[in-house]
Write an enzyme that holds these catalytic residues in place. Structure first.
Site, short mmCIF file in Angstrom:
data_model
loop_
_atom_site.label_atom_id
_atom_site.label_comp_id
_atom_site.label_asym_id
_atom_site.label_seq_id
_atom_site.Cartn_x
_atom_site.Cartn_y
_atom_site.Cartn_z
N TYR A 1 45.67 33.68 52.49
CA TYR A 1 46.60 34.53 53.16
C TYR A 1 46.48 35.18 54.68
CZ TYR A 1 49.37 38.81 53.84
OH TYR A 1 50.33 39.89 54.21
N GLY B 1 37.40 40.17 45.57
CA GLY B 1 38.09 40.01 46.78
C GLY B 1 38.66 41.44 47.57
#
Ligand code: UDP
Length: 346
Positions: free
Chosen positions: A154, A300
């Site tokens: 992303y 993450g």
């Protein structure tokens, strides 16, 4: 006043920006494929602003749709002067599972848009970028010159677009602004438009408002052993109306510039808040208790992201004005009036 194309204008940030732009007198064309948004949002944008816009259902990767849009506007004697490009995918985990899809929509979609713009001599663009381009920074505050290190597809696609834009700007004759959003939350104070994620929200704020609305039971706080004062993750939350006003300032700035321009700007408050700050702020603003339990860290996640927003203040004269209490009150006004978002309750 200008004629503007807004891609992804039915989404969370797009719809709020459309209200601000219509109120400022701009003429809007909104291109959206409604894959993660609702046409009802555009009805409400028009209701709130008391002005109409032209909505077009279509995919930003579709060169034929783009060509028609620019050509029709030009032949009607009202060519598109600038674009604000929100359309894109934004779920981090999904981007790890299907990176090609993210490169296709986010990068190829932007490339198709830029080609159509170039063909029609429209060379001013405001782009939705993200603070996640900074990766896992360890020195603060984050300025626009802090090195980027995107750690998932992303963020990689967003940085790739930023690079495409600065390369284009260096050819001359383009005016581009990449706006690196920190964590936009809240809603229009009317409660008529707001954030309406598909399925169970990934993000903290809509998760909290859905608990308050009785759609979800309990917040899972992802880790309380980060190196932060209360151990929970810190983010720079900003009110979506502040963010919307930044877009209006950015597009005005590009349109007023006589010279080619390539801007990169952080948009945040500069005041980081922990997960528990947000939970307790919401409780204080609404009087509703948010039950939570602390669980493992989410893979993450980084301990902290916090903007230095000075550059946006210097260049655009913009800074975030609304408080955490405003974000909570307005976010709750939206969720409580629309417990199922834009969908009818079953
Ligand atoms: N968070 C959490 N529980 C949730 C969702 C998020 O504790 O259900 C935490 C997350 O670990 C992070 C912060 O809230 O510290 C903001 O997360 P969000 O997904 O909203 O934004 P991002 O991580 O993309 O900045």
């Amino acid at each position: 006043m200008a004629r503007l194309l807004i891609t992804g204008g039915a989404g969370f940030i797009g719809s709020h920006t459309c209200v601000v732009l219509l109120e400022a007198g701009h003429e809007l064309l909104v291109l959206d494929d409604f894959s993660n948004s609702s046409p009802v949002a555009l009805d409400r944008v028009q209701e709130l602003s008391g002005r109409s816009l032209q909505g077009i259902e279509g995919d930003v990767r579709d060169a034929a749709v783009l060509e028609q849009l620019f050509a029709n506007a030009a032949s009607a004697g009202a060519p598109i002067e600038a674009v604000i490009h929100f359309a894109g995918l934004k779920a981090v985990v999904e981007s790890v599972v299907d990176p090609l899809h993210y490169w296709d929509v986010n990068v190829s979609g932007t490339r198709a848009l830029l080609s159509a713009m170039e063909t029609h001599g429209c060379r001013s663009l405001v782009f939705s970028s993200t603070s996640t381009v900074y990766g896992e920074p360890d020195s603060f505050p984050l300025t626009e010159t802090t090195p980027t290190d995107p750690i998932h597809p992303y963020a990689q696609t967003k940085l790739a677009v930023e690079q495409m834009l600065s390369a284009l700007a260096s050819t001359g004759d383009w005016r581009v602004a990449s706006l690196r959003y920190f964590n936009p939350v809240g809603a229009h104070p009317s409660g008529r438009i707001g954030e309406d994620p598909l399925g169970i929200p990934n993000n903290l704020f809509p998760f909290i408002t859905q608990i308050a609305a009785g759609r979800l039971e309990k917040l899972r706080v992802f880790g309380d052993d980060y190196p932060t004062p209360d151990g929970t993750g810190i983010r720079d939350y900003l009110h979506v109306m502040d963010l919307a006003e930044a877009h209006a300032a950015a597009v005005d700035h590009l349109l007023q510039s006589d010279a080619p321009l390539s801007l990169t700007l952080n948009l945040g408050t500069g005041q980081g808040l922990s997960v528990l700050d947000v939970v307790h702020g919401f409780e204080a603003a609404t009087g509703i208790t948010i039950p939570y339990e602390v669980v493992e860290r989410r893979p993450g996640d980084v301990p902290k992201l916090e903007a230095c927003p000075k550059q946006a203040a210097n260049v655009l004269g913009w800074s975030a004005k609304r408080s955490l209490a405003d974000m909570c009150r307005d976010g709750w006004a939206w969720q409580s009036a629309n417990p199922q978002g834009y969908r009818e309750a079953p």
